[in-house]
Design a protein around this motif. Structure first.
Motif, PDB file in Angstrom:
ATOM      1  N   THR A 128      -5.228  -1.929   2.548  1.00 55.22           N
ATOM      2  CA  THR A 128      -6.012  -1.118   1.505  1.00 55.22           C
ATOM      3  C   THR A 128      -7.131   0.084   2.415  1.00 55.22           C
ATOM      4  O   THR A 128      -7.223   0.928   1.751  1.00 55.22           O
ATOM      5  N   ARG A 129      -7.692  -0.549   3.173  1.00 55.27           N
ATOM      6  CA  ARG A 129      -8.722  -0.057   3.979  1.00 55.27           C
ATOM      7  C   ARG A 129      -7.857   1.183   4.771  1.00 55.27           C
ATOM      8  O   ARG A 129      -8.625   2.428   4.712  1.00 55.27           O
ATOM      9  N   ALA A 130      -6.942   1.141   5.291  1.00 56.46           N
ATOM     10  CA  ALA A 130      -6.196   2.204   5.952  1.00 56.46           C
ATOM     11  C   ALA A 130      -5.868   3.495   4.841  1.00 56.46           C
ATOM     12  O   ALA A 130      -6.177   4.545   5.190  1.00 56.46           O
ATOM     13  N   ALA A 131      -5.398   2.693   3.857  1.00 53.37           N
ATOM     14  CA  ALA A 131      -5.210   4.005   2.911  1.00 53.37           C
ATOM     15  C   ALA A 131      -6.236   4.712   2.437  1.00 53.37           C
ATOM     16  O   ALA A 131      -6.148   6.082   2.293  1.00 53.37           O
ATOM     17  N   VAL A 132      -7.609   4.021   1.974  1.00 58.28           N
ATOM     18  CA  VAL A 132      -8.705   4.768   1.734  1.00 58.28           C
ATOM     19  C   VAL A 132      -9.080   5.756   3.033  1.00 58.28           C
ATOM     20  O   VAL A 132      -9.261   6.990   2.577  1.00 58.28           O
ATOM     21  N   ASN A 133      -8.913   5.364   3.995  1.00 57.70           N
ATOM     22  CA  ASN A 133      -9.337   6.183   5.288  1.00 57.70           C
ATOM     23  C   ASN A 133      -8.431   7.380   5.523  1.00 57.70           C
ATOM     24  O   ASN A 133      -8.668   8.516   6.056  1.00 57.70           O
ATOM     25  N   MET A 134      -6.908   7.056   5.183  1.00 59.12           N
ATOM     26  CA  MET A 134      -6.052   8.104   5.329  1.00 59.12           C
ATOM     27  C   MET A 134      -6.059   9.185   4.372  1.00 59.12           C
ATOM     28  O   MET A 134      -5.681  10.295   4.518  1.00 59.12           O
ATOM     29  N   THR A 135      -6.875   8.825   3.133  1.00 57.12           N
ATOM     30  CA  THR A 135      -7.071   9.789   2.133  1.00 57.12           C
ATOM     31  C   THR A 135      -8.544  10.311   2.069  1.00 57.12           C
ATOM     32  O   THR A 135      -9.017  10.879   1.079  1.00 57.12           O
ATOM     33  N   GLY A 136      -9.428  10.256   3.561  1.00 61.12           N
ATOM     34  CA  GLY A 136     -10.329  10.815   3.269  1.00 61.12           C
ATOM     35  C   GLY A 136     -11.760  10.157   3.303  1.00 61.12           C
ATOM     36  O   GLY A 136     -12.852  10.427   3.273  1.00 61.12           O
ATOM     37  N   GLY A 137     -11.423   8.817   3.039  1.00 60.80           N
ATOM     38  CA  GLY A 137     -12.756   7.759   2.969  1.00 60.80           C
ATOM     39  C   GLY A 137     -13.038   7.035   4.247  1.00 60.80           C
ATOM     40  O   GLY A 137     -12.698   7.535   5.396  1.00 60.80           O
ATOM     41  N   ARG A 138     -13.925   6.170   4.238  1.00 62.70           N
ATOM     42  CA  ARG A 138     -14.430   5.407   5.531  1.00 62.70           C
ATOM     43  C   ARG A 138     -14.537   4.115   5.111  1.00 62.70           C
ATOM     44  O   ARG A 138     -15.846   3.587   5.130  1.00 62.70           O
ATOM     45  N   ALA A 139     -13.605   3.265   4.902  1.00 62.16           N
ATOM     46  CA  ALA A 139     -13.355   1.861   4.645  1.00 62.16           C
ATOM     47  C   ALA A 139     -13.287   1.191   5.874  1.00 62.16           C
ATOM     48  O   ALA A 139     -12.886   1.467   7.038  1.00 62.16           O
ATOM     49  N   ARG A 140     -14.234   0.097   6.159  1.00 65.24           N
ATOM     50  CA  ARG A 140     -14.295  -0.807   7.273  1.00 65.24           C
ATOM     51  C   ARG A 140     -13.674  -2.376   7.149  1.00 65.24           C
ATOM     52  O   ARG A 140     -14.003  -2.870   5.753  1.00 65.24           O
ATOM     53  N   LEU A 141     -12.925  -2.691   7.904  1.00 66.58           N
ATOM     54  CA  LEU A 141     -12.300  -4.169   7.799  1.00 66.58           C
ATOM     55  C   LEU A 141     -13.415  -5.173   8.450  1.00 66.58           C
ATOM     56  O   LEU A 141     -13.550  -5.164   9.705  1.00 66.58           O
ATOM     57  N   ASP A 142     -13.833  -5.983   7.801  1.00 70.17           N
ATOM     58  CA  ASP A 142     -15.007  -6.898   8.302  1.00 70.17           C
ATOM     59  C   ASP A 142     -14.298  -8.111   8.353  1.00 70.17           C
ATOM     60  O   ASP A 142     -13.922  -8.714   7.568  1.00 70.17           O
ATOM     61  N   LEU A 143     -14.120  -8.590   9.485  1.00 69.76           N
ATOM     62  CA  LEU A 143     -13.706  -9.866   9.794  1.00 69.76           C
ATOM     63  C   LEU A 143     -14.685 -11.261  10.011  1.00 69.76           C
ATOM     64  O   LEU A 143     -14.254 -12.230  10.642  1.00 69.76           O
ATOM     65  N   SER A 144     -15.871 -10.916   9.954  1.00 73.35           N
ATOM     66  CA  SER A 144     -17.025 -11.693  10.242  1.00 73.35           C
ATOM     67  C   SER A 144     -17.006 -12.997   9.516  1.00 73.35           C
ATOM     68  O   SER A 144     -17.532 -14.143   9.921  1.00 73.35           O
ATOM     69  N   ALA A 145     -16.456 -13.088   8.288  1.00 73.01           N
ATOM     70  CA  ALA A 145     -16.421 -14.405   7.502  1.00 73.01           C
ATOM     71  C   ALA A 145     -14.934 -14.533   7.039  1.00 73.01           C
ATOM     72  O   ALA A 145     -14.576 -14.637   5.716  1.00 73.01           O
ATOM     73  N   MET A 146     -13.902 -14.419   7.926  1.00 78.62           N
ATOM     74  CA  MET A 146     -12.548 -14.601   7.675  1.00 78.62           C
ATOM     75  C   MET A 146     -12.090 -15.815   7.707  1.00 78.62           C
ATOM     76  O   MET A 146     -12.219 -16.659   8.745  1.00 78.62           O
ATOM     77  N   PRO A 147     -11.543 -16.604   6.681  1.00 80.32           N
ATOM     78  CA  PRO A 147     -11.193 -17.913   6.419  1.00 80.32           C
ATOM     79  C   PRO A 147      -9.840 -18.055   7.031  1.00 80.32           C
ATOM     80  O   PRO A 147      -9.041 -17.207   6.912  1.00 80.32           O
TER      81      PRO A 147
END
Length: 484
Positions: free
Chosen positions: A342-361
């Motif tokens: 999802t975040r890659a798609a946002v970024n490939m279409t001009g956004g700046r989404a970040r994947l935050d794994l600091s609270a990854m269960p």
């Protein structure tokens, strides 16, 4: 993170030529690929999805999460028939028909693949599926060798690699010449081996070991070091005690040195002696599916395993090429793959989404379940963080007492001084349901005092988090039930 924040990012996102609709090529059709495709089309792009396999959907729905959890649940119910903690309920040996269980697995997999993957393709004309093996000719061009023998060139404005991973086969002499199982084979097994040897000691190995034991097999686990060696040591020790109580033999610090197959039996030479069995499961991890992509042609950087290196925006070392899922150096978890897609798609279409794994269960579906989120004490120490921790045995948890299931514990790790929650490690029934509350607490920067002061329903397993949090300041053994 704000998926719609498009500032300071257009320098790496080149616009499509001649004002045409943005074209994104996605290699793979698993959860990460589909999450990316759906979001990209929502952002106005058209997508070409390239799949080399016979079916779409990737590992999770076809041979991973879905069929394995059905298998695990069936084995759990079989074990409940054999052994239950209530004096007024009689135990009995279950009648197990593995073929009917496997048929039910296949049916549910097909149902979910149709509903969650094939139907989406049918309903979304902006996504085109191309069957065949893709490899890079340049940073914006793929050569797809189709199953009919013909080749097709695909030129795209952006390319997402989401090719997943395959079972890793360790270099044990003789292994390539014998009919061993991987988890892909074991999960749909229509037979119950008399004796199953499992090489491996991580997630898939322990889940399959317990499932086969409960479905009627004798099971031996060969662990190169300890059980769950990448987790907090208390989790591995606790699970090993549970395994041994069920009759699962765990041989720690044991390596297979050679394998041969004669007269329907596997014969292993190990560092601890000789073993033989009628089935052998190799569950030593998964290898990223990147070797046939010609990544070296365009300079995509990988690690020593062949995993593609990505940053928090899912970018590779090559502009306009992104990656997500098990083919990358991200944790090999399906929800991480999907979130990355999802975040890659946002970024490939001009956004700046970040994947935050600091609270990854994370959850391992044994019984008791194993779950964790955030940092354990060792990880915090490596980061230079001073910690305080508390461990609460389940004998102090009312729901565990009511269920007569008190094997396990909750451990909370907090930053010394501030008492901000850093991590949780859980060995307990329904640990997977408990851990998300800890993840939310970490994500929101809560202290253990704030967690312990929240209202929790009674009687539920997740109350164990509240009680463990309260042990930072009081003796919960001296509190009444429901003590606030």
């Amino acid at each position: 993170m704000n998926d719609d924040d498009r500032s300071e990012y257009r320098d790496v996102v080149t616009p499509p030529k001649n004002g045409e609709r943005l074209h994104i090529a996605i290699i793979g059709s698993g959860s990460g690929a589909f999450a990316a495709a759906i979001r990209a089309t929502e952002e106005g792009a058209r997508v070409t999805m390239i799949e080399a396999g016979k079916v779409i959907g990737g590992t999770c729905v076809n041979v991973g999460c879905v069929p394995s959890k059905i298998q695990i649940r069936a084995s759990q119910l079989a074990e409940y028939q054999r052994h239950n903690p209530f004096e007024g309920l009689s135990d009995r040996e279950p009648e197990i028909d593995r073929r009917r269980i496997a048929a039910q697995q296949h049916a549910r997999v097909a149902e979910l693949r149709q509903a969650k993957y094939e139907k989406i393709l049918g309903d979304n004309p902006a996504i085109t599926v191309l069957r065949g093996h893709a490899r890079f000719e340049s940073a914006d061009t793929l050569l797809v060798e189709r199953h009919d023998g013909e080749s097709r060139q695909v030129v795209a404005d952006r390319i997402l690699i989401a090719t997943g991973a395959s079972a890793m086969v360790p270099p044990i002499p003789g292994l390539q010449e014998v009919p061993y199982w991987t988890s892909d084979d074991a999960v749909f097994s229509e037979e119950t081996p008399e004796h199953l040897i499992v090489i491996g000691s991580s997630v898939v190995a322990v889940e399959q070991a317990q499932a086969f034991r409960r479905l009627g097999s004798r099971v031996t686990v060969l662990a190169r070091s300890t059980l769950l060696s990448s987790e907090d040591p208390d989790l591995g020790r606790g699970l090993m005690q549970a395994f041994r109580a069920e009759g699962i033999e765990v041989q720690e610090y044991t390596e297979a040195r050679s394998v041969r197959f004669e007269s329907g039996r596997f014969h292993l030479e190990t560092s601890a002696g000789r073993l033989s069995s009628d089935r052998l499961l190799v569950a030593t991890g998964r290898t990223p599916n990147t070797s046939k992509l010609s990544l070296e042609r365009i300079g995509v950087e990988t690690d020593q395993r062949g995993a593609i290196k990505v940053d928090e925006h899912l970018r590779t070392s090559v502009s306009n090429v992104y990656a997500t899922g098990d083919c990358t150096d991200l944790p090999q978890l399906v929800y991480v793959a999907a979130a990355g897609g999802t975040r890659a798609a946002v970024n490939m279409t001009g956004g700046r989404a970040r994947l935050d794994l600091s609270a990854m269960p994370k959850v391992i579906f044994t019984e008791p379940q194993v779950a964790s989120v955030g940092l354990d004490e060792g990880q915090a120490r490596i980061k230079g963080i001073e910690t305080e921790s508390r461990t609460l045995d389940l004998e102090n948890v009312p729901r565990a007492l009511a269920n007569f299931e008190t094997r396990g514990f909750i451990k909370l790790v907090a930053e010394a001084g501030s008492h901000h929650l850093l991590g949780a490690q859980i060995l307990a029934p329904e640990a997977g349901e408990i851990v998300q509350t800890a993840a939310l607490a970490i994500h929101n920067g809560m202290t253990v005092e704030e967690l312990g002061d929240l209202l929790f329903p009674y009687l539920v397993h997740v109350e164990a988090l509240k009680l463990c949090a309260q042990t930072f300041s009081k003796d919960v053994a001296k509190l009444s039930c429901c003590a606030g």
